[in-house]
Design a protein around this motif. Sequence first.
Motif, mmCIF file in Angstrom:
data_model
loop_
_atom_site.group_PDB
_atom_site.id
_atom_site.type_symbol
_atom_site.label_atom_id
_atom_site.label_comp_id
_atom_site.label_asym_id
_atom_site.label_seq_id
_atom_site.Cartn_x
_atom_site.Cartn_y
_atom_site.Cartn_z
ATOM 1 N N ASN A 110 0.850 -1.194 0.000
ATOM 2 C CA ASN A 110 0.000 0.000 0.000
ATOM 3 C C ASN A 110 0.881 1.238 0.000
ATOM 4 O OD1 ASN A 110 -2.613 -1.278 0.217
ATOM 5 N ND2 ASN A 110 -2.060 -1.788 2.322
ATOM 6 N N VAL A 111 0.420 2.276 -0.696
ATOM 7 C CA VAL A 111 1.146 3.539 -0.758
ATOM 8 C C VAL A 111 0.151 4.679 -0.592
ATOM 9 C CG1 VAL A 111 2.593 5.063 -2.161
ATOM 10 C CG2 VAL A 111 2.941 2.598 -2.260
ATOM 11 N N SER A 141 -3.841 11.758 0.275
ATOM 12 C CA SER A 141 -4.400 10.881 -0.757
ATOM 13 C C SER A 141 -5.531 10.046 -0.164
ATOM 14 C CB SER A 141 -3.307 9.980 -1.329
ATOM 15 O OG SER A 141 -2.765 9.155 -0.312
ATOM 16 N N LEU A 142 -6.308 9.436 -1.024
ATOM 17 C CA LEU A 142 -7.494 8.707 -0.578
ATOM 18 C C LEU A 142 -7.152 7.407 0.132
ATOM 19 C CD1 LEU A 142 -9.869 9.260 -3.645
ATOM 20 C CD2 LEU A 142 -9.591 10.645 -1.573
ATOM 21 N N GLY A 143 -5.974 6.857 -0.124
ATOM 22 C CA GLY A 143 -5.619 5.581 0.505
ATOM 23 C C GLY A 143 -4.852 5.730 1.811
ATOM 24 N N LEU A 144 -4.870 6.937 2.392
ATOM 25 C CA LEU A 144 -4.055 7.185 3.579
ATOM 26 C C LEU A 144 -4.474 6.315 4.759
ATOM 27 C CD1 LEU A 144 -1.806 8.955 4.827
ATOM 28 C CD2 LEU A 144 -3.612 10.528 5.566
ATOM 29 N N LEU A 145 -5.758 6.230 5.044
ATOM 30 C CA LEU A 145 -6.217 5.482 6.220
ATOM 31 C C LEU A 145 -5.920 3.998 6.080
ATOM 32 C CD1 LEU A 145 -9.598 7.185 7.152
ATOM 33 C CD2 LEU A 145 -7.255 7.888 7.620
ATOM 34 N N ARG A 146 -6.074 3.455 4.896
ATOM 35 C CA ARG A 146 -5.795 2.029 4.689
ATOM 36 C C ARG A 146 -4.311 1.738 4.904
ATOM 37 N NH1 ARG A 146 -7.534 1.889 0.094
ATOM 38 N NH2 ARG A 146 -5.627 1.931 -1.149
ATOM 39 N N THR A 147 -3.466 2.651 4.483
ATOM 40 C CA THR A 147 -2.026 2.442 4.640
ATOM 41 C C THR A 147 -1.590 2.576 6.098
ATOM 42 O OG1 THR A 147 -1.655 3.299 2.405
ATOM 43 C CG2 THR A 147 0.250 3.221 3.884
ATOM 44 N N LEU A 148 -2.162 3.538 6.820
ATOM 45 C CA LEU A 148 -1.745 3.802 8.196
ATOM 46 C C LEU A 148 -2.532 3.004 9.232
ATOM 47 C CD1 LEU A 148 -1.286 7.701 8.123
ATOM 48 C CD2 LEU A 148 0.392 5.914 7.649
ATOM 49 N N VAL A 235 5.694 10.179 1.884
ATOM 50 C CA VAL A 235 5.059 9.019 1.263
ATOM 51 C C VAL A 235 5.082 7.884 2.293
ATOM 52 C CG1 VAL A 235 5.092 7.373 -0.640
ATOM 53 C CG2 VAL A 235 5.829 9.737 -1.023
ATOM 54 N N TYR A 236 3.903 7.341 2.584
ATOM 55 C CA TYR A 236 3.777 6.217 3.514
ATOM 56 C C TYR A 236 3.551 4.943 2.709
ATOM 57 C CZ TYR A 236 2.765 10.068 6.741
ATOM 58 O OH TYR A 236 2.822 11.236 7.466
ATOM 59 N N LEU A 237 4.196 3.878 3.114
ATOM 60 C CA LEU A 237 3.999 2.622 2.397
ATOM 61 C C LEU A 237 4.084 1.435 3.348
ATOM 62 C CD1 LEU A 237 7.229 1.172 1.200
ATOM 63 C CD2 LEU A 237 7.267 3.663 1.400
#
Length: 408
Positions: A110-111, A141-148, A235-237
């Motif tokens: 995930n990113v 970005s929209l995928g922030l919660l899923r990544t964190l 950038v979170y991954l």
Amino acid sequence: MTAAGNLATDPVSLAPQKLHASDLARVASVGLRTRRMRAGLSALGIAIGVAAIVAVLGLSSSSQAGLLSEIDHLGTNLLTVTNGQSFAGKTAELPLVSPAMIARIDPVENVAETGKVKGSVYRSPLIPTVDTNAIGVMSASLGLLRTLNVEVVQGRYLNAATAGEPVAVLGSAAAQRLGIDHIYPGERIWVANQWLYLVGILGPSVLTPEIESSVLVGFRAAVRYLQFNGHPNTVYLRAQSSQVAAVQAVLAATANPEAPNEVDVSQPSATLTARADAQGAFNGLFLGLGAVALLVGAVGVANIMVISVLERRSEIGLRRALGATRGQIRTQFLSEAILLALGGGAVGVAAGALATAIYAQTKGWAIVIPTLAWGGGFGAALLIGAVAGLLPALRAARLSPTEALRTV
């Protein structure tokens, strides 16, 4: 002279009888049972010192266990890529394509990215400009919660429609500082001299505290309404757990191939692990305070034993006259000091364990009392009793029956 006459005139040698353990315990506890108040106050110093040692080690272990459990729950496979500095000392920029390039690394799952946006946050335009409450603005970005692995506790997160509109989501700390605990229809805040409508409040983000103290808006909305340049700052991954080190090694070159030296890569869970390890650095101070209390307790035990020898000279003389040896007198008073110290140690271990259990439960930690804590407490009490009681015991053993009975 006959053999019978020889036997009658020979002196009879009597071997001293050894004290059984039950007899020794009964004799050694006489002074404690007859002078309970003084014995209790003397043991109190040892109890306080042992309780401090047990509580310090227990709370430290429980805190570390709770923190490590939280780290395991959040995962250790989160990596962050941030913009560093150039050779000239200026703040560098991550390329616009950095998130997409990082997402192409095979073990990356995930990113998500965020960007810092200039502007202050207020509950309304009537708030003085100096009262910023240390709240920042970020595009997300929209995928922030899923990544964190962060949850929404009120309302909802940004979506494809709201990401381009003047809509914001509050981090948990930002919501608390603004005094907002519920999302009402039409709820809005004053950000960078314009209104942003609120749609949600996020829960805690332990690994990324910068999210907690921020107002999050969509990238398109930040560019359109807040003069954002579009470059991500972080950038979170999430990478496969077995490939975290390998991914971390190539992240800088992947995020910015032209200048990998201007990219900083970190692992947030490593910071928390280091914090858990660093908590032991403060244990020395509190253990030192416990040692001081134990020293005071040792002085108290030695004092009460010296006084006990002086007060019980008649008892010592009578026992010596009835056949008690110096070794038995010495053992009696040494055992009395050890019993006194062990009593204080037992109370201290119980008090320290109870304090650890109560505090750990209030914090939601696992209750951990290491063997070193309670074992060390009992060991310290035993050692203190032996050392503090040795000199009075030797002094009592040196008294002769005639000298002791002369004071009756």
